[in-house]
Design a protein around this motif. Structure first.
Motif, PDB file in Angstrom:
ATOM      1  N   VAL A 446       0.838  -1.205   0.000  1.00 29.49           N
ATOM      2  CA  VAL A 446       0.000   0.000   0.000  1.00 29.49           C
ATOM      3  C   VAL A 446       0.868   1.249   0.000  1.00 29.49           C
ATOM      4  CG1 VAL A 446      -1.633   1.329   1.397  1.00 29.49           C
ATOM      5  CG2 VAL A 446      -1.974  -1.119   1.078  1.00 29.49           C
ATOM      6  N   ARG A 447       1.920   1.251   0.780  1.00 27.79           N
ATOM      7  CA  ARG A 447       2.726   2.462   0.953  1.00 27.79           C
ATOM      8  C   ARG A 447       3.601   2.766  -0.251  1.00 27.79           C
ATOM      9  NH1 ARG A 447       4.815   6.438   3.492  1.00 27.79           N
ATOM     10  NH2 ARG A 447       6.970   6.585   4.169  1.00 27.79           N
ATOM     11  N   PHE A 448       4.139   1.753  -0.911  1.00 29.77           N
ATOM     12  CA  PHE A 448       5.144   2.001  -1.947  1.00 29.77           C
ATOM     13  C   PHE A 448       4.652   1.713  -3.362  1.00 29.77           C
ATOM     14  CE2 PHE A 448       7.769   0.780   1.858  1.00 29.77           C
ATOM     15  CZ  PHE A 448       8.132   2.085   2.168  1.00 29.77           C
ATOM     16  N   LEU A 449       3.359   1.496  -3.543  1.00 33.15           N
ATOM     17  CA  LEU A 449       2.831   1.259  -4.885  1.00 33.15           C
ATOM     18  C   LEU A 449       3.035   2.464  -5.790  1.00 33.15           C
ATOM     19  CD1 LEU A 449       1.272  -0.453  -6.911  1.00 33.15           C
ATOM     20  CD2 LEU A 449      -0.855   0.341  -5.854  1.00 33.15           C
ATOM     21  N   THR A 450       3.043   3.663  -5.232  1.00 37.54           N
ATOM     22  CA  THR A 450       3.237   4.877  -6.024  1.00 37.54           C
ATOM     23  C   THR A 450       4.533   4.832  -6.812  1.00 37.54           C
ATOM     24  OG1 THR A 450       2.051   6.124  -4.343  1.00 37.54           O
ATOM     25  CG2 THR A 450       3.362   7.384  -5.893  1.00 37.54           C
ATOM     26  N   ILE A 451       5.592   4.332  -6.192  1.00 37.88           N
ATOM     27  CA  ILE A 451       6.896   4.306  -6.867  1.00 37.88           C
ATOM     28  C   ILE A 451       6.845   3.416  -8.099  1.00 37.88           C
ATOM     29  CG2 ILE A 451       9.333   3.756  -6.581  1.00 37.88           C
ATOM     30  CD1 ILE A 451       9.009   4.268  -3.600  1.00 37.88           C
ATOM     31  N   ALA A 452       6.277   2.223  -7.949  1.00 41.34           N
ATOM     32  CA  ALA A 452       6.218   1.285  -9.066  1.00 41.34           C
ATOM     33  C   ALA A 452       5.292   1.804 -10.159  1.00 41.34           C
ATOM     34  CB  ALA A 452       5.750  -0.083  -8.578  1.00 41.34           C
ATOM     35  N   ALA A 453       4.096   2.251  -9.785  1.00 39.34           N
ATOM     36  CA  ALA A 453       3.139   2.716 -10.790  1.00 39.34           C
ATOM     37  C   ALA A 453       3.683   3.926 -11.537  1.00 39.34           C
ATOM     38  CB  ALA A 453       1.809   3.055 -10.128  1.00 39.34           C
ATOM     39  N   GLY A 454       4.312   4.853 -10.813  1.00 41.00           N
ATOM     40  CA  GLY A 454       4.872   6.025 -11.477  1.00 41.00           C
ATOM     41  C   GLY A 454       6.001   5.681 -12.424  1.00 41.00           C
ATOM     42  N   SER A 455       6.867   4.751 -12.026  1.00 42.19           N
ATOM     43  CA  SER A 455       7.978   4.352 -12.904  1.00 42.19           C
ATOM     44  C   SER A 455       7.477   3.634 -14.149  1.00 42.19           C
ATOM     45  CB  SER A 455       8.943   3.446 -12.131  1.00 42.19           C
ATOM     46  OG  SER A 455       9.551   4.137 -11.081  1.00 42.19           O
ATOM     47  N   VAL A 456       6.531   2.718 -13.985  1.00 40.93           N
ATOM     48  CA  VAL A 456       5.978   2.010 -15.146  1.00 40.93           C
ATOM     49  C   VAL A 456       5.273   2.986 -16.071  1.00 40.93           C
ATOM     50  CG1 VAL A 456       4.360   0.235 -15.893  1.00 40.93           C
ATOM     51  CG2 VAL A 456       5.758  -0.143 -13.865  1.00 40.93           C
ATOM     52  N   ASP A 457       4.508   3.911 -15.498  1.00 43.69           N
ATOM     53  CA  ASP A 457       3.809   4.891 -16.305  1.00 43.69           C
ATOM     54  C   ASP A 457       4.791   5.766 -17.094  1.00 43.69           C
ATOM     55  OD1 ASP A 457       1.161   6.365 -16.867  1.00 43.69           O
ATOM     56  OD2 ASP A 457       2.474   7.961 -16.157  1.00 43.69           O
ATOM     57  N   ALA A 458       5.891   6.176 -16.429  1.00 41.94           N
ATOM     58  CA  ALA A 458       6.897   6.975 -17.114  1.00 41.94           C
ATOM     59  C   ALA A 458       7.556   6.186 -18.238  1.00 41.94           C
ATOM     60  CB  ALA A 458       7.949   7.451 -16.111  1.00 41.94           C
ATOM     61  N   GLY A 459       7.819   4.899 -18.008  1.00 39.70           N
ATOM     62  CA  GLY A 459       8.411   4.079 -19.056  1.00 39.70           C
ATOM     63  C   GLY A 459       7.470   3.868 -20.221  1.00 39.70           C
TER      64      GLY A 459
END
Length: 566
Positions: A446-459
Motif C-alpha cells: 500500500v505504501r510504496f505502490l506509487t513508486i512502481a506505478a509512477g515508474s511504469v507509467d513513465a516508461g
C-alpha cells in the motif's frame, strides 16, 4: 525521482488503438484489475475512518484537551524548523555546485546525495552515542578545553527539539537539493547573462532572478522532506520529541487504545493532505515556469584557489554531518562488535526476514504497479485517472498510519476466520494474516505502490503508439503487446522502480515495527530495539547493512543527474 513520486499521470494521453470488441474487452479487463488494486489500497483507510468514527463519545474531547495540543505543537515546530533548514542547506548547496566551478565540484555534486542513504532513525541512533556526555565528541572538546569530567563541561543535550530539527535537516536536505539543482540547470544562460550586463552581481543574481524562478522546485523538495519527517517515529522517539506519529504509536501500543490512535491518525492525514496540496500547486507552477527555459545552460564561474577550497569545505559540511560522521561511527562500532563476538545468529535471522519480506513486497508492488499504469494506457479517461490516483495514495500517508489502517481490516478478517473455523470445524486458525507476515507485506504494498506505478507509467509514456498498432496488426492482443513490447522496452524503468521499492521496504521502520509477526526481527526493528535499550554497539552491523542498501538508489540518482547535466 520526484516526477515519479509526486505527479505520475501526464496531462495528455493517447489511446492505445486496439479497435473493436477486442480493445473494449481488453480495456474493461485492465480497468477492472486496476479498480481492484485501487480498492485494496483504499480499503484500509476506509476501515481506519470507520474505526475512528466508532470511538467512544468522550474520547475525542479527551484527546483534544490533553494529547493533541502537545503533539500538534511539537509536530508544527519540527516541520517549520526542518522546512527552513532543509531549504537553506538544499538551495545553498544546489547553487554552489551550479553557479561556481572549483576543485572537487564534480565529486561534491553526487556526494551531496549521500545522506539519502541514512534513514532518520539511524542518524539519531548514531549521534545519540557520538554526542553523549561521555561520548567521543564531548570527550574531545573537554580535552581541548582542559576539563576532566562531564560535570565540569558538557554540550547541550541532543535529546531536544533543536537536536531533532538539525539531525533531520542534515539527512533530508537532498530532497530540496535534487529538485532545486534541476531547476537551476534548466534556467537559460541568456536570462542570467542579460542581468549581468545590467550590472547585477552574482549574489544579487541568485537573490533576484535564480531564487524566484526556483521557488516552485524548492517548495516541492521541502514538501517531500516534510513528509519524510512526518513519517519518522524512531528518531523522534529517541530524541524525546512527541510528534503526532509518535503519539499514534504510543496510544496504540502503550495504552492499547485503538480508537484513539485511529482518531489521531485521521488528524495526521489532514496535515498530510495539506502538504500534498502545497506540493501539487508548486508543481503546476513549476511546469509553467519551465516552459520557456530551453536555452544554453549557465556557465559556472571559476573561483580562485582560496575561494575554491572554502566553497568546497562549505559544500562538504552537510555531507560530513549528514553521512560521513555517522557512517564512520557505524563502521567503527561494527568492526569492534565483529572482532569481539562475530556475527550473531540474530543478525542472520534479521537479514533473512528483511530480504524475504522486502523481496516479496517488491514483487507484489511491481505487479500491481504494472496493472495500474497499463490500465491507464489501455483505457485513459477521467475515471481511469481517478482510479490510478486512488491506487497511489498510500505513499503520502506515514508508515504508522498505514500500519494502523492495515491492522484494522486484517485483524478483523483473522478474527472472523478463526471464529468460523471454531464453529464449523472445531479448530482454531490463529492469526493467519497478522502472524504470517502477510499484513506487513500488504502494508509495504500500500505504501510504496506509487513508486512502481509512477515508474511504469513513465516508461510506457516513452513508447510510441505506433508500436502498439504494429503489434495489433500482427495479431497480438493487449497482454501479448505488454509482454513482448512494453515490458522489454521499459525494463530500465522497471529495474529502477524495483530497486527503489526494495530499498524503501528495507528502511521502513514504523510499519515493520508495528506489523511484524511475533519473534521476528528485521534490520530496522533490531536496530530500534537495541537503541531503545541503549546497547548501541549491538545494532551497529544492522544499521550499517541498512545504509549499504540505501546507497544503491543514491548511485542511481547520481548517474541520472550526471546524464542530465551534460
Amino acid at each position: 525521482m520526484t516526477d515519479i513520486l509526486t505527479d505520475p499521470v501526464p496531462h495528455k494521453r493517447e489511446t492505445s488503438n486496439f479497435s473493436g470488441p477486442t480493445r473494449r474487452y481488453a480495456g474493461r479487463l485492465w480497468a477492472f484489475l486496476s479498480l481492484l488494486v485501487a480498492a485494496c489500497v483504499v480499503m484500509p483507510f476506509a476501515a481506519l475512518a470507520l474505526q475512528a468514527v466508532q470511538g467512544s463519545a468522550g474520547l475525542w474531547p479527551h484527546l483534544v484537551t490533553t494529547v493533541l495540543p502537545v503533539a500538534l505543537r511539537d509536530t508544527f515546530t519540527l516541520l517549520v524548523g526542518v522546512g527552513l533548514l532543509t531549504m537553506i542547506i538544499g538551495t545553498g548547496t544546489a547553487w554552489l555546485v551550479t553557479a561556481y566551478d572549483f576543485p572537487g565540484r564534480r565529486l561534491l555534486e553526487w556526494t551531496l546525495l549521500l545522506p539519502l542513504a541514512m534513514p532518520t532513525y539511524i542518524i539519531a541512533y548514531a549521534y545519540l552515542d557520538i554526542l553523549h556526555p561521555i561520548g567521543p565528541a564531548q570527550a574531545f572538546v573537554r580535552d581541548l578545553l582542559g576539563y576532566d569530567s562531564p560535570r565540569q563541561f558538557r554540550l547541550p543535550d541532543v535529546r531536544s527539539m533543536w537536536g531533532c530539527i538539525v539531525l533531520f535537516s542534515f539527512v533530508l536536505y537532498p530532497y530540496v537539493y535534487i529538485t532545486t539543482r534541476a531547476m537551476f540547470l534548466m534556467q537559460g544562460a541568456n536570462l542570467l547573462e542579460a542581468a549581468r550586463t545590467l550590472g547585477v552581481s552574482r549574489r544579487a543574481l541568485f537573490r533576484r532572478i535564480a531564487l524566484p524562478l526556483a521557488r516552485p522546485a524548492i517548495a516541492v523538495g521541502v514538501a517531500l522532506a516534510l513528509m519524510e519527517a512526518l513519517n519518522d517515529v524512531g528518531a523522534a522517539e529517541f530524541l524525546g520529541v512527541r510528534t503526532m506519529t509518535v503519539t499514534v504509536y504510543t496510544t496504540w501500543i502503550t495504552r492499547s487504545d485503538l480508537p484513539g490512535a485511529a482518531q489521531i491518525a485521521l488528524a495526521m492525514l489532514v496535515l498530510v493532505v495539506g502538504l500534498v496540496t502545497l506540493e501539487r500547486v508548486a508543481r503546476q507552477r513549476q511546469r509553467y515556469t519551465l516552459s520557456a527555459q530551453r536555452a544554453r545552460l549557465m556557465e559556472p564561474r571559476r573561483l580562485g584557489a582560496l575561494q575554491g577550497v572554502a566553497t568546497l569545505f562549505i559544500g562538504f559540511l552537510p555531507v560530513l554531518l549528514g553521512f560521513m560522521a555517522p557512517f564512520a561511527y557505524l563502521v567503527n562500532e561494527a568492526v569492534k562488535r565483529y572482532q569481539f563476538s562475530g556475527i550473531s545468529d540474530r543478525l542472520a535471522d534479521a537479514a533473512f526476514s528483511t530480504l524475504g519480506y522486502s523481496a516479496l513486497a517488491t514483487l507484489i508492488v511491481m505487479l500491481a504497479g504494472i496493472i495500474a499504469a497499463y490500465a491507464l494506457r489501455m483505457h485513459p479517461s477521467r475515471n481511469g485517472n481517478w482510479i490510478y490516483r486512488l491506487s497511489t495514495i498510500g505513499y503520502a500517508a506515514p508508515g504508522t498510519v498505514v500500519a494502523l489502517a492495515v491492522l484494522i481490516p486484517l485483524a478483523g478478517f483473522d478474527r472472523f476466520l478463526d471464529q468460523s473455523a471454531r464453529e464449523w470445524l472445531g479448530v482454531s486458525t490463529g492469526l493467519i494474516m497478522m502472524g504470517s507476515g502477510a499484513a506487513l507485506v500488504f502494508a509495504y504494498s500500500v505504501r510504496f505502490l506509487t513508486i512502481a506505478a509512477g515508474s511504469v507509467d513513465a516508461g510506457l509514456s516513452r513508447i510510441p503508439l505506433s508500436l502498439d498498432h504494429a503489434s495489433r496488426s500482427l495479431g497480438q492482443g493487449a497482454f501479448g503487446t505488454l509482454r513482448k513490447i512494453h515490458l522489454p522496452l521499459s525494463k530500465s524503468a522497471l529495474a529502477a522502480a524495483a530497486l527503489l521499492v526494495f530499498v524503501d521496504c528495507v528502511k521502513e521502520l514504523p510499519a515493520t515495527l508495528l506489523l511484524r509477526p511475533l519473534n521476528v526481527e528485521t534490520f530496522a526493528t533490531q536496530l530500534y530495539g537495541e537503541a531503545a535499550r541503549g546497547t548501541y554497539e549491538e545494532a551497529a552491523i544492522a544499521a550499517l547493512a541498512i545504509v549499504a542498501v540505501g546507497i544503491l538508489p543514491v548511485i542511481l540518482l547520481a548517474r541520472t543527474g550526471r546524464r542530465k547535466s551534460q
